[in-house]
Design a protein around this motif. Structure first.
Motif, PDB file in Angstrom:
ATOM      1  N   PRO A   1      -2.337  44.296  38.551  1.00 36.63           N
ATOM      2  CA  PRO A   1      -3.680  44.195  39.147  1.00 36.63           C
ATOM      3  C   PRO A   1      -3.757  44.873  40.503  1.00 36.63           C
ATOM      4  CG  PRO A   1      -2.496  42.132  39.415  1.00 36.63           C
ATOM      5  CD  PRO A   1      -1.638  43.006  38.537  1.00 36.63           C
ATOM      6  N   ASP A   2      -4.976  45.208  40.908  1.00 32.57           N
ATOM      7  CA  ASP A   2      -5.215  45.771  42.233  1.00 32.57           C
ATOM      8  C   ASP A   2      -5.314  44.675  43.281  1.00 32.57           C
ATOM      9  OD1 ASP A   2      -5.570  48.439  41.126  1.00 32.57           O
ATOM     10  OD2 ASP A   2      -7.477  47.679  40.357  1.00 32.57           O
ATOM     11  N   GLU A   3      -5.724  43.497  42.854  1.00 36.04           N
ATOM     12  CA  GLU A   3      -5.949  42.391  43.766  1.00 36.04           C
ATOM     13  C   GLU A   3      -5.649  41.095  43.015  1.00 36.04           C
ATOM     14  OE1 GLU A   3      -9.383  41.403  47.153  1.00 36.04           O
ATOM     15  OE2 GLU A   3      -9.710  42.932  45.623  1.00 36.04           O
ATOM     16  N   VAL A   4      -5.221  40.078  43.751  1.00 35.79           N
ATOM     17  CA  VAL A   4      -4.860  38.806  43.125  1.00 35.79           C
ATOM     18  C   VAL A   4      -5.400  37.642  43.944  1.00 35.79           C
ATOM     19  CG1 VAL A   4      -2.967  37.291  42.383  1.00 35.79           C
ATOM     20  CG2 VAL A   4      -2.728  39.769  42.161  1.00 35.79           C
ATOM     21  N   LYS A   5      -6.007  36.690  43.252  1.00 26.95           N
ATOM     22  CA  LYS A   5      -6.254  35.373  43.826  1.00 26.95           C
ATOM     23  C   LYS A   5      -5.117  34.498  43.326  1.00 26.95           C
ATOM     24  CE  LYS A   5     -11.220  34.626  44.424  1.00 26.95           C
ATOM     25  NZ  LYS A   5     -12.424  34.021  43.820  1.00 26.95           N
ATOM     26  N   LEU A   6      -4.252  34.095  44.223  1.00 28.74           N
ATOM     27  CA  LEU A   6      -3.055  33.334  43.858  1.00 28.74           C
ATOM     28  C   LEU A   6      -3.186  31.942  44.455  1.00 28.74           C
ATOM     29  CD1 LEU A   6      -0.101  33.199  42.787  1.00 28.74           C
ATOM     30  CD2 LEU A   6       0.614  34.139  45.002  1.00 28.74           C
ATOM     31  N   TYR A   7      -3.376  30.927  43.624  1.00 35.36           N
ATOM     32  CA  TYR A   7      -3.601  29.605  44.190  1.00 35.36           C
ATOM     33  C   TYR A   7      -2.998  28.516  43.297  1.00 35.36           C
ATOM     34  CZ  TYR A   7      -7.678  30.084  41.066  1.00 35.36           C
ATOM     35  OH  TYR A   7      -8.501  30.323  39.995  1.00 35.36           O
ATOM     36  N   PRO A   8      -2.630  27.391  43.918  1.00 36.05           N
ATOM     37  CA  PRO A   8      -2.035  26.295  43.157  1.00 36.05           C
ATOM     38  C   PRO A   8      -3.093  25.475  42.438  1.00 36.05           C
ATOM     39  CG  PRO A   8      -2.151  25.696  45.466  1.00 36.05           C
ATOM     40  CD  PRO A   8      -2.630  27.121  45.367  1.00 36.05           C
ATOM     41  N   CYS A   9      -2.714  24.887  41.335  1.00 36.92           N
ATOM     42  CA  CYS A   9      -3.597  23.995  40.602  1.00 36.92           C
ATOM     43  C   CYS A   9      -3.863  22.750  41.441  1.00 36.92           C
ATOM     44  CB  CYS A   9      -2.952  23.604  39.270  1.00 36.92           C
ATOM     45  SG  CYS A   9      -3.965  22.510  38.247  1.00 36.92           S
ATOM     46  N   ALA A  10      -5.125  22.419  41.596  1.00 33.52           N
ATOM     47  CA  ALA A  10      -5.525  21.207  42.308  1.00 33.52           C
ATOM     48  C   ALA A  10      -6.337  20.342  41.346  1.00 33.52           C
ATOM     49  CB  ALA A  10      -6.353  21.554  43.544  1.00 33.52           C
ATOM     50  N   LEU A  11      -6.078  19.055  41.333  1.00 33.74           N
ATOM     51  CA  LEU A  11      -6.732  18.150  40.397  1.00 33.74           C
ATOM     52  C   LEU A  11      -8.056  17.654  40.960  1.00 33.74           C
ATOM     53  CD1 LEU A  11      -6.776  16.410  37.832  1.00 33.74           C
ATOM     54  CD2 LEU A  11      -5.502  14.667  39.101  1.00 33.74           C
ATOM     55  N   ILE A  12      -9.118  17.885  40.196  1.00 37.76           N
ATOM     56  CA  ILE A  12     -10.454  17.377  40.506  1.00 37.76           C
ATOM     57  C   ILE A  12     -10.795  16.304  39.472  1.00 37.76           C
ATOM     58  CG2 ILE A  12     -12.873  17.993  40.842  1.00 37.76           C
ATOM     59  CD1 ILE A  12     -10.911  19.322  42.821  1.00 37.76           C
ATOM     60  N   GLU A  13     -11.475  15.261  39.904  1.00 35.30           N
ATOM     61  CA  GLU A  13     -11.699  14.104  39.031  1.00 35.30           C
ATOM     62  C   GLU A  13     -12.362  14.461  37.711  1.00 35.30           C
ATOM     63  OE1 GLU A  13     -13.678   9.610  39.197  1.00 35.30           O
ATOM     64  OE2 GLU A  13     -13.967  11.015  40.848  1.00 35.30           O
ATOM     65  N   SER A  14     -13.270  15.424  37.726  1.00 31.76           N
ATOM     66  CA  SER A  14     -13.999  15.751  36.499  1.00 31.76           C
ATOM     67  C   SER A  14     -13.199  16.620  35.535  1.00 31.76           C
ATOM     68  CB  SER A  14     -15.316  16.460  36.854  1.00 31.76           C
ATOM     69  OG  SER A  14     -15.063  17.662  37.568  1.00 31.76           O
ATOM     70  N   ALA A  15     -12.014  17.076  35.927  1.00 30.19           N
ATOM     71  CA  ALA A  15     -11.194  17.925  35.050  1.00 30.19           C
ATOM     72  C   ALA A  15     -10.467  17.077  34.008  1.00 30.19           C
ATOM     73  CB  ALA A  15     -10.183  18.719  35.877  1.00 30.19           C
TER      74      ALA A  15
END
Length: 666
Positions: A434-448
């Motif tokens: 890829p040319d660009e990356v959004k790299l982020y950790p999984c975060a738990l949201i109540e509705s998931a």
């Protein structure tokens, strides 16, 4: 406020550095002298005050003795959040309306007030909901905020978020994009100097509707701006608003089209206040959280049963003719679109979809990859295969789009070792890159749906130390032609049940890298940002690499300290791939593709000079070098995936309009 400005000017005239800390000292000293609330002299009010005095009280302004050189330094002090435009453009993010999603990922939040995977407390989402997801009003609000912070808004990158773009009906897509262009063409910002000088900052449709006394808009058939405001009702609301400013410092009227839209939404009975919005969605949200309803079922029931939303949906239909007319206007508008980004899933990427979004003006595609491990994709309910991701990368690259991949760590079924290997594959396997990356950790949201896995213990987020270690390793593994745009979602800590809650996660990772003296090559770490550029000491360097469908050349302007002042992405497509897909794609054999030209440095307004990187001819020289490389490699023509607002620039460089692209014979 007069005394604060003169104190700053005197400090600058004496050769002192006035940084944020020094500015705070100056402001606090004035607060103590005047015995007023600290908000009276908030930084966001200083620049609009200065601009108003310069325009409306020239004798007072001249008494300050501000030269052009001194004014440049003063504006740098007063400008808020300079990083927002340090990458070369002013960014406006807009959110599409809630809509059924073609996916059902385990980790995605299911906030029925938002499109799938977004939360109503995220800043851009909050702004969108306050403006009833109207693209025109969202642009108006953001354009106002950027102007009030002192940023140039001549060059705009529009980022359209809201899940899978192709899930929305085509006529809604066309209408949405058309209204973005309309807002920029009409300069739909609240006057920044008068608004902020009065202390009233309109950041939402609800807010600005409380302070308008607008003329009726000109009639325009076929779109939502037709509706004239109920001025008596608006005045009644305004009169009851204790925050309403009055007298000579009162805010100027909101632009007519925005005023009419606000009135239309009010007349239709759309929820406006937070308590109304919460009550509207409460039952559906509870059903989703307990599993009694799916997100898609709740969306159908909630918005399908709402008369105002049905009326609105009938009005949200655009035509290609109107969009293309607005695009043509934007080529010479004050606020030009120099980039347009949409968001989608890999399994929605194909020639037909890409032809459509290219015609809409898109230049970059954000795509949710999340993982390249099939077992991890499956257990998280992604509903797609690694092979589909590979094909999506190939199609996007051949069509010339910038590829912005989303990648997650700490998903259900992943391990630190798998995550490291997964990211290395993403940035080294020629099928991806890829040319660009959004790299982020999984975060738990109540509705998931992931909440159930957390409750039964089958999923736990990585501890902070382990997370920092993985992200640091990933940054080091990132090649010099790739940019890691961000490392967190804009979730508030109160919405996160488990996972990282620190908004400064990236700073923690970079501090770890600096302590270890690691070599970082990724673009964002090396950007010149707001700094000065010594053009005589820049070197043009080329980074070659190969993908499954092309040979790529990343050509960059690099300073001696390794900072990057600009770059160009050149793609030399595989002739066999082009020949095999004749009729499916708008390219012919012998055509190279410039996929991106980007010059860093604080945005200078169109037509103005300066020593910022954007005004040193660096872009033109990159384009000429790309044409040389393509010619030497045997290509006869070069296409460029230009944005609407950059067409004139490329015409001046010898490119002619040619269907979905601009083209130059070499």
């Amino acid at each position: 406020m007069d005394e604060i400005i003169t104190d700053i000017v005197e400090a600058l005239r004496a050769g002192e550095a006035v940084d944020d800390r020094a500015l705070v000292r100056i402001v606090h000293a004035q607060l103590r002298r005047d015995h007023v609330d600290k908000r009276t002299y908030a930084k966001r009010r200083l620049l609009p005050f200065y601009l108003r005095v310069k325009r409306e009280e020239p004798d007072r302004w001249r008494s300050w003795g501000i030269t052009s050189e001194l004014e440049e330094r003063l504006l740098a002090v007063l400008r808020m959040k300079p990083r927002r435009t340090a990458s070369g453009v002013a960014t406006i993010t807009v959110i599409t309306k809630p809509w059924p999603c073609s996916g059902d990922c385990l980790f995605c939040p299911n906030d029925v007030r938002m499109p799938k995977s977004y939360l109503h407390r995220e800043p851009a989402c909050e702004r969108a909901e306050q403006n009833w997801f109207d693209p025109y009003l969202q642009v108006s609000a953001r354009l106002t905020a950027l102007s009030q912070m002192g940023h140039a808004t001549d060059k705009i990158e529009l980022i359209v978020l809201g899940g899978t773009w192709s899930d929305y009906p085509e006529d809604y897509q066309i209408w949405f994009i058309s209204e973005l262009f309309r807002a920029l063409n009409e300069g739909a910002a609240y006057p920044a100097d008068t608004a902020a000088a009065s202390g009233h900052t309109p950041v939402s449709g609800r807010d600005v509707s409380e302070a308008i006394d607008a003329d009726e808009p000109e009639a325009r058939d076929g779109h939502l701006a037709n509706r004239s405001p109920d001025r008596a009702a608006l005045r009644e609301t305004t009169d009851q608003n204790p925050r309403r400013a009055s007298g000579p410092s009162a805010p100027a009227p909101l632009p007519a089209t925005a005023a009419a839209r606000i009135a239309w939404y009010r007349d239709q009975g759309f929820p406006a206040r937070e308590d109304e919005l919460s009550a509207f969605a409460a039952g559906a949200q509870a059903a989703v959280n307990t599993g009694a309803r799916s997100y898609n079922q709740a969306i159908h029931e909630l918005y399908g049963a709402s008369a105002p939303h049905r009326t609105l949906a009938a009005a949200q239909r655009g035509t290609w003719e109107e969009l293309e007319r607005l695009q043509h206007e934007n080529e010479s508008a004050r606020h030009r679109v120099v980039g347009l980004v949409i968001e989608t899933r890999p399994d929605a990427v194909g020639p037909e979809a890409l032809m459509r979004i290219r015609r809409q003006g898109a230049t970059k595609v954000q795509m949710g990859v999340q993982s390249l491990n099939q077992a991890v994709l499956d257990i998280n309910g992604r509903g797609l295969t690694v092979e589909q991701i590979e094909r999506a990368f190939a199609w996007l690259r051949i069509f010339g789009f910038k590829i912005h991949a989303h990648q997650m760590v700490s998903l259900l079924g992943a391990t630190p070792e798998l995550d490291r290997a997964d990211y290395r594959r993403l940035v080294s396997d020629r099928a991806f890159l890829p040319d660009e990356v959004k790299l982020y950790p999984c975060a738990l949201i109540e509705s998931a749906r992931l909440l159930r896995n957390h409750q039964d213990g089958s999923w736990r987020p990585y501890p902070e130390e382990g997370l920092l270690s993985i992200l640091a390793d990933d940054i080091v593994a990132t090649p010099p032609y790739c940019r890691i745009s961000r490392m967190i979602r804009d979730f508030s800590s109160g919405d996160i049940r488990a996972g990282n809650k620190k908004p400064n996660l990236r700073q923690l990772v970079e501090a770890r890298l600096e302590r270890g003296q690691a070599t970082v090559r990724e673009i964002r770490f090396r950007e010149v940002g707001t700094g000065e550029v010594n053009v005589e000491r820049l070197r043009m360097l080329e980074v070659p690499y190969e993908t499954s469908v092309s040979r790529e050349r990343f050509i960059e302007w690099r300073a001696q300290d390794n900072r990057i002042a600009g770059f160009l992405r050149l793609s030399l497509p595989d002739p066999s791939f082009i020949a095999a897909h004749t009729g499916e794609i708008p390219m012919r054999p012998g055509e190279a593709m410039i996929r991106e030209v980007h010059i860093y440095g604080a945005v200078a307004r169109l037509g103005e000079g300066g020593r910022a990187a954007q005004h040193l001819g660096l872009g033109r020289r990159l384009v000429e070098r790309a044409c040389e490389i393509a010619r030497e490699a045997g290509y006869r023509r070069v296409n460029v995936i230009s944005a609407v607002g950059t067409r004139a620039y490329y015409r001046a460089l010898g490119f002619a309009d040619n269907g979905l692209y601009q083209q130059r014979e070499i």
